[in-house]
Write a protein that holds these residues in place. Structure first.
Motif, PDB file in Angstrom:
ATOM      1  N   UNK A   1       3.568   8.685  64.302  1.00  0.00           N
ATOM      2  CA  UNK A   1       3.540   7.216  64.482  1.00  0.00           C
ATOM      3  C   UNK A   1       4.645   6.826  65.460  1.00  0.00           C
TER       4      UNK A   1
ATOM      5  N   UNK B   1       4.071  13.937  54.879  1.00  0.00           N
ATOM      6  CA  UNK B   1       2.953  13.489  54.038  1.00  0.00           C
ATOM      7  C   UNK B   1       3.339  13.294  52.574  1.00  0.00           C
TER       8      UNK B   1
ATOM      9  N   UNK C   1       7.038  10.414  52.843  1.00  0.00           N
ATOM     10  CA  UNK C   1       7.081   9.505  53.991  1.00  0.00           C
ATOM     11  C   UNK C   1       8.464   9.383  54.641  1.00  0.00           C
TER      12      UNK C   1
ATOM     13  N   UNK D   1      17.906  13.691  54.057  1.00  0.00           N
ATOM     14  CA  UNK D   1      19.316  13.559  54.413  1.00  0.00           C
ATOM     15  C   UNK D   1      19.616  14.280  55.725  1.00  0.00           C
TER      16      UNK D   1
ATOM     17  N   UNK E   1      18.021  11.934  42.611  1.00  0.00           N
ATOM     18  CA  UNK E   1      16.619  11.556  42.577  1.00  0.00           C
ATOM     19  C   UNK E   1      15.999  12.089  41.279  1.00  0.00           C
TER      20      UNK E   1
ATOM     21  N   UNK F   1      20.781  19.728  44.743  1.00  0.00           N
ATOM     22  CA  UNK F   1      19.744  19.539  45.769  1.00  0.00           C
ATOM     23  C   UNK F   1      18.998  18.215  45.587  1.00  0.00           C
ATOM     24  N   UNK F   2      19.273  17.523  44.508  1.00  0.00           N
ATOM     25  CA  UNK F   2      18.586  16.255  44.250  1.00  0.00           C
ATOM     26  C   UNK F   2      19.475  15.044  44.540  1.00  0.00           C
TER      27      UNK F   2
ATOM     28  N   UNK G   1      21.310  11.974  46.081  1.00  0.00           N
ATOM     29  CA  UNK G   1      20.956  10.992  47.112  1.00  0.00           C
ATOM     30  C   UNK G   1      21.852  11.219  48.344  1.00  0.00           C
ATOM     31  N   UNK G   2      23.149  11.404  48.106  1.00  0.00           N
ATOM     32  CA  UNK G   2      24.085  11.837  49.147  1.00  0.00           C
ATOM     33  C   UNK G   2      25.007  12.872  48.512  1.00  0.00           C
ATOM     34  N   UNK G   3      25.492  13.832  49.292  1.00  0.00           N
ATOM     35  CA  UNK G   3      26.502  14.745  48.746  1.00  0.00           C
ATOM     36  C   UNK G   3      27.852  14.028  48.574  1.00  0.00           C
TER      37      UNK G   3
ATOM     38  N   UNK H   1       9.929   5.033  43.349  1.00  0.00           N
ATOM     39  CA  UNK H   1      10.911   5.578  44.282  1.00  0.00           C
ATOM     40  C   UNK H   1      10.932   4.782  45.578  1.00  0.00           C
TER      41      UNK H   1
ATOM     42  N   UNK I   1      14.082   2.505  47.316  1.00  0.00           N
ATOM     43  CA  UNK I   1      14.637   2.716  48.663  1.00  0.00           C
ATOM     44  C   UNK I   1      14.533   1.450  49.503  1.00  0.00           C
TER      45      UNK I   1
ATOM     46  N   UNK J   1       4.420   2.243  47.243  1.00  0.00           N
ATOM     47  CA  UNK J   1       3.518   3.374  47.038  1.00  0.00           C
ATOM     48  C   UNK J   1       4.225   4.351  46.129  1.00  0.00           C
TER      49      UNK J   1
ATOM     50  N   UNK K   1       3.860   8.598  44.224  1.00  0.00           N
ATOM     51  CA  UNK K   1       3.136   9.862  44.169  1.00  0.00           C
ATOM     52  C   UNK K   1       3.353  10.498  42.816  1.00  0.00           C
TER      53      UNK K   1
ATOM     54  N   UNK L   1       3.068  14.619  41.382  1.00  0.00           N
ATOM     55  CA  UNK L   1       2.714  16.023  41.590  1.00  0.00           C
ATOM     56  C   UNK L   1       2.355  16.641  40.242  1.00  0.00           C
TER      57      UNK L   1
ATOM     58  N   UNK M   1      -1.388  10.279  45.425  1.00  0.00           N
ATOM     59  CA  UNK M   1      -0.579   9.213  46.021  1.00  0.00           C
ATOM     60  C   UNK M   1      -1.365   7.906  45.982  1.00  0.00           C
TER      61      UNK M   1
ATOM     62  N   UNK N   1      -1.774  13.065  52.069  1.00  0.00           N
ATOM     63  CA  UNK N   1      -0.771  12.052  52.380  1.00  0.00           C
ATOM     64  C   UNK N   1      -1.009  11.370  53.711  1.00  0.00           C
TER      65      UNK N   1
ATOM     66  N   UNK O   1      -1.110   7.313  54.284  1.00  0.00           N
ATOM     67  CA  UNK O   1      -0.314   6.627  55.308  1.00  0.00           C
ATOM     68  C   UNK O   1      -1.198   5.752  56.199  1.00  0.00           C
TER      69      UNK O   1
END
Lengths: 99, 391
Positions: free
Chosen positions: A54, A61, A64, A80, B41, B58-59, B61-63, B287, B291, B313, B315, B317, B324, B361, B365
């Protein structure tokens, strides 16, 4: 440098995935310019070649996240870390990539 | 300089501090959280974190480094206990934290259903990393699980426990999985995934009691059926975490805090983002909403033009599938489907209200861009038709 014989260069805004020495690379064309980045999203490792192009950005996917196809920078969304950008050209009708 | 205090160290809180700095806020920022962790997250808690495939670092939001670099004062493991909007202070137990601008982002808390036996050992709910740790440890020594509630969390936990080798029965008082959000035929499709993987799915099955002596031993359904079990997970929804705001004069809506597009509550200098924010009266425990709201609040706090509200939107899993959904449909909307990969379009008076995809996905979109527009159902139903060219 890795040259792909017989791999069709994608149409404007379409995505294909190619393998270079075990690394999957997502390739597209933006305004006539071929662009290539690591296929694996830096957020949750989704395959970006299943995403969408886009306005010069690549959209993952799964969640986003959006990346600038020229620089690999994160534009918005959950990732990040930027994407690695490959040097990409079309020479004599064949795609050439260099890490 | 304007001192911003963000209460709630989840996705919304962690994101808003980053956006404030990115947009040029130079004053002090404090981030207050009840949990001891940096903002992380939560989606993976029911999936990769629960299996052990991914770890908390690894989850994030920021280190940690990002908060250091941004000069954000972290007050973690420190739940807010009250708010005085007149004096502009947040109470942290005996401590007080003054603010010029407050962002409320304390998220949700799990609904604890009034079922006898909820206190038995071996009965889990899932909200925090510690909840997931306990569930993972227990699952490693369990063989038979009952999951109460087949919304998204219940479905994802059922799939994960099954992948860990447990015998899983998923029960819900509603007719099928994710019924409240999607109804048929999506519910049947999701049920099919679970049954194909050997999960027993019982719809219309209310739970009367969880029974056992100390440890949970069986689940008794309303119809008298007894399911022997050594692990139970209860996932029956969430409600905004507003306990610390009980006495605060903030206008409510949809069980949360009423805010405008910029996240402004009814009190001067108080903003809200995330699960508890009812934007123009509408809450979304998603989520993507957290954001986007965090970004809009950061703009509003700094007096910048607030970005437009985009469709939310989400999703889910489950096993090898990703579902989604974008937009919001009503029960009367017409459903137009295309196969495969599955895409469903909801239409009201000819205009697209929502789109749902399975393992696709890209079309979600593309479909999102069509929301609110009139689209020819025949084009939507044609799998050969590129969604970029239907309107």
């Amino acid at each position: 440098m890795h040259r792909f014989e017989g791999v069709a260069v994608p149409a404007e805004g379409e995505l294909v995935a190619v393998q270079v020495h075990g690394t999957k690379v997502a390739v597209t064309v933006v305004e006539g310019q071929v662009r290539a980045v690591d296929d694996e999203c830096t957020h949750q490792q989704c395959s970006l070649s299943d995403g969408e192009v886009e306005d010069g950005a690549l959209v993952c996917p799964c969640h986003f996240g959006r990346f600038d196809l020229r620089t690999g920078a994160v534009l918005d969304g959950p990732p990040e870390h930027p994407l690695h950008v490959w040097k990409a050209v079309v020479r004599d009708g064949a795609l050439e990539l260099e890490r | 300089m304007t001192r911003v205090v963000v209460v709630g160290a989840g996705l919304a809180g962690g994101t808003v501090v980053g956006r404030l700095r990115a947009l040029g806020h130079a004053g002090p920022i404090a981030l207050v959280g009840a949990e001891a962790h940096l903002p992380y997250e939560r989606p993976a808690l029911s999936k990769g974190y629960l299996t052990g495939a991914t770890t908390l670092d690894r989850l994030l939001v920021h280190p940690q480094q990002t908060y250091d670099d941004l000069g954000v004062e972290l007050r973690l493991g420190s739940p807010a206990t009250g708010l005085d909007v007149e004096r502009r202070v947040v109470q942290l137990g005996a401590d007080e934290l003054p603010y010029d601008v407050l962002v409320v982002a304390t998220g949700s808390t799990n609904v604890r259903p009034p079922i006898p036996g909820m206190d038995l050992t071996g009965v889990h709910q899932l909200r925090t990393a510690e909840d997931a740790d306990r569930l993972r440890e227990h699952a490693a020594n369990a063989t038979t699980a009952v999951v109460v509630g087949t919304g998204f969390i219940g479905c994802e936990v059922s799939a994960t426990l099954r992948s860990l080798g447990l015998e899983v029965t998923a029960v819900d008082a509603l007719p099928g999985p994710i019924w409240a959000v999607l109804g048929e035929p999506l519910s049947g499709r999701v049920r099919g995934w679970h049954e194909a993987h050997g999960v027993r799915v019982l719809g219309g099955a209310g739970v009367a009691a969880l029974e056992g002596g100390g440890w949970v031993e069986q689940v008794r359904l309303v119809d008298g059926t007894v399911l022997p079990v050594d692990l139970v997970v209860v996932g029956v929804g969430a409600r905004p975490e507003l306990g610390w705001l009980e006495a605060a004069p903030l206008e409510r809506a949809s069980g949360g805090l009423l805010v405008d597009a910029g996240g402004r509550t009814s009190a001067q200098g108080v903003f809200a983002a995330g699960d508890l924010a009812a934007v123009d009266g509408v809450r979304a425990e998603h989520y993507s909403a957290a954001l986007a709201q965090a970004d809009r609040v950061a703009h509003a706090v700094l007096g910048l033009p607030v970005p437009a509200i985009e469709p939310t939107w989400f999703w889910s899993d489950q096993y090898e599938h990703t579902l989604q959904y974008a937009g919001r449909h009503g029960p009367e909307d017409q459903l137009v489907e295309r196969a495969e990969p599955y895409t469903g379009f909801f239409l009201r008076e000819g205009a697209l209200t929502a789109v749902v995809t399975v393992d696709n996905g890209r079309d979600l979109r593309r479909g999102m861009k069509l929301l609110g527009r009139a689209v020819d159902p025949a084009l939507l139903a044609d799998p050969a038709r590129d969604l970029r060219t239907v309107a």
